[in-house]
Design a protein around this motif. Sequence first.
Motif, short mmCIF file in Angstrom:
data_model
loop_
_atom_site.label_atom_id
_atom_site.label_comp_id
_atom_site.label_asym_id
_atom_site.label_seq_id
_atom_site.Cartn_x
_atom_site.Cartn_y
_atom_site.Cartn_z
N SER A 320 18.40 -40.39 21.70
CA SER A 320 17.54 -41.18 20.82
C SER A 320 16.18 -40.51 20.64
CB SER A 320 17.44 -42.63 21.30
OG SER A 320 16.70 -42.69 22.48
N MET A 321 15.71 -39.79 21.64
CA MET A 321 14.44 -39.04 21.48
C MET A 321 14.60 -37.94 20.43
SD MET A 321 12.22 -40.46 23.22
CE MET A 321 13.05 -42.01 23.15
N ARG A 322 15.76 -37.30 20.47
CA ARG A 322 16.04 -36.26 19.46
C ARG A 322 15.97 -36.87 18.05
NH1 ARG A 322 17.90 -31.49 20.83
NH2 ARG A 322 18.53 -31.06 22.97
N LYS A 323 16.54 -38.08 17.93
CA LYS A 323 16.59 -38.72 16.63
C LYS A 323 15.18 -39.06 16.14
CE LYS A 323 19.40 -42.30 14.55
NZ LYS A 323 18.59 -43.52 14.57
N ILE A 324 14.37 -39.64 17.04
CA ILE A 324 13.00 -40.00 16.65
C ILE A 324 12.23 -38.75 16.22
CG2 ILE A 324 10.76 -40.87 17.48
CD1 ILE A 324 12.21 -42.76 19.30
N LEU A 325 12.37 -37.69 17.03
CA LEU A 325 11.65 -36.45 16.73
C LEU A 325 12.04 -35.94 15.33
CD1 LEU A 325 9.71 -34.74 18.35
CD2 LEU A 325 11.61 -33.41 19.23
N ARG A 326 13.33 -35.96 15.08
CA ARG A 326 13.81 -35.47 13.78
C ARG A 326 13.25 -36.33 12.64
NH1 ARG A 326 20.06 -35.20 11.51
NH2 ARG A 326 19.41 -34.87 9.37
N GLU A 327 13.35 -37.65 12.81
CA GLU A 327 12.92 -38.54 11.72
C GLU A 327 11.44 -38.37 11.40
OE1 GLU A 327 16.25 -41.98 12.61
OE2 GLU A 327 14.16 -42.37 13.12
N VAL A 328 10.61 -38.32 12.47
CA VAL A 328 9.16 -38.22 12.22
C VAL A 328 8.83 -36.87 11.60
CG1 VAL A 328 6.85 -38.38 13.23
CG2 VAL A 328 8.67 -39.82 14.11
N MET A 329 9.50 -35.81 12.06
CA MET A 329 9.19 -34.49 11.50
C MET A 329 9.60 -34.41 10.04
SD MET A 329 9.82 -32.00 14.70
CE MET A 329 9.56 -30.50 13.83
N GLU A 330 10.78 -34.94 9.74
CA GLU A 330 11.24 -34.88 8.34
C GLU A 330 10.37 -35.77 7.45
OE1 GLU A 330 15.48 -35.58 8.54
OE2 GLU A 330 15.90 -33.46 8.99
N ALA A 331 9.88 -36.89 8.03
CA ALA A 331 9.01 -37.76 7.23
C ALA A 331 7.68 -37.06 6.94
CB ALA A 331 8.76 -39.07 7.97
N ASN A 332 7.19 -36.27 7.91
CA ASN A 332 5.90 -35.59 7.73
C ASN A 332 5.99 -34.37 6.83
OD1 ASN A 332 3.41 -36.52 9.47
ND2 ASN A 332 5.28 -37.09 10.54
N MET A 336 11.54 -30.37 4.99
CA MET A 336 12.07 -29.83 6.24
C MET A 336 13.44 -30.43 6.59
SD MET A 336 10.30 -29.87 9.91
CE MET A 336 10.93 -28.82 11.17
N ASP A 337 14.35 -29.55 7.05
CA ASP A 337 15.63 -30.03 7.58
C ASP A 337 15.58 -29.84 9.10
OD1 ASP A 337 18.16 -30.55 8.36
OD2 ASP A 337 19.09 -28.82 7.35
N ALA A 338 15.38 -30.94 9.81
CA ALA A 338 15.27 -30.85 11.28
C ALA A 338 16.57 -31.32 11.93
CB ALA A 338 14.08 -31.65 11.78
N SER A 339 17.70 -31.17 11.19
CA SER A 339 18.97 -31.68 11.73
C SER A 339 19.40 -30.95 13.00
CB SER A 339 20.07 -31.58 10.66
OG SER A 339 20.15 -30.25 10.21
#
Length: 408
Positions: A320-332, A336-339
């Motif tokens: 779930s931490m991976r998911k949060i990190l990805r979502e916030v980075m892609e939102a910013n 960016m593709d942080a998949s």
Amino acid sequence: MLDHVGSYAGDPILSLMEKFAADETVGKANLGIGLYYDDNGRIPILCSVGEAAQALRNNPQPHTYLPMEGLSRLRECIQDLVFGKDTDAVREGRVATIQTIGGSGALHVAARFIRAYFPDSAVWISDPTWDNHRPLLESAGLNVGVYPYYDAKTQGVDIEGMIATLNGLPEKSIVLLQPSCHNPTGCDLTPDQWDRVVDIMEQRRLIPFMDMAYQGFGDGLNEDASPIRKLIARSMTVFVSNSFSKNFSLYGERVGGLSVVCANADVAGRVLGQLKSIVRTIYSSPPLHGARIIATVLEDPTMHQMWEAEIEQMRVRIKSMRKILREVMEANIPSMDASYLTTQRGMFSYTGLTPEETFWLKDEKAIYMVQSGRICVAGLSEQNAPRVAEALAEVMARRQQVAALTGC
Ligand code: LMR
């Protein structure tokens, strides 16, 4: 007399932990060393471990010396966990297992054994690998080679490069592989890719050395060990080091294991004898307390079940931490593709940041990560993950701006 002693440059991972401890910034984040933190930002004491420690206090035993090979109850548990219950190799007495001082101790004892019995073999490590693999192996007198592993373009495994190199290695080369949760990249081989690697190892008579430090943090206890089980199903000689630091949250107790899968029980007996003789010349015998705790948990059905549930909790939290990190980075950074963050597995992820960018994050944001750009995702919590993700996004956005200005 000691003027010729040079200063120590420090360790890329452990020295960073010292700097983190000395940093007084509120909200600092430790993504450097591989430590699992819970959602309250603490290194957890597992309930199963607490119960076992209580059981030991209720029934105190003398603090005698362990034999050179360690606590026999723990050694049996290691064999069950690593190879699976009732595996042919274990039943036939073909596996020599010793308790070691963490995973590093297992690597060192194995390195000394390899140096003595395979003096002409180099050990091949992945590019990149855990920062301590090369120094540890070289300090035991081994030659170290490198096989391609991480492909920065795809942010995945360069399987063709890896296979091509393995195909060209001399017979009896030792190949160090991580069965799951690759440190530092988080990129693992798929089951099909493992099949290809195992085929080559067998055809070319290479010797696999499986270093498993994060069993249970990828897909599950059995799933994470499955590449090891593929190898022993082929009746190959295999070295396996394993660590309980992470999956028992017992870092400082330094408990690990080294197993050597041999052709028959007679060879395994001799290999065990030589491992004992190596241990005797380094530290005589391993420590007792952590070994008793782990054996108590693993042998007791209720505590064992509790431990498996706790590992699952840790695994799910990391995801779930991976998911949060990805979502916030892609939102910013919308482009960016942080998949890669959610496809990589285990505690670590490669961000692709340069050393300078990691220094900036440390100095300006009190976010600690290894110079190679590796982050320990397990160091994130719901509180600090958005701040970390925003800071990472800021660094990447700055990089994009520079690239736009300079055209490179
Ligand atoms: C890590 O890679 O951070 C851990 O395995 C701890 C260590 O000893 O380096």
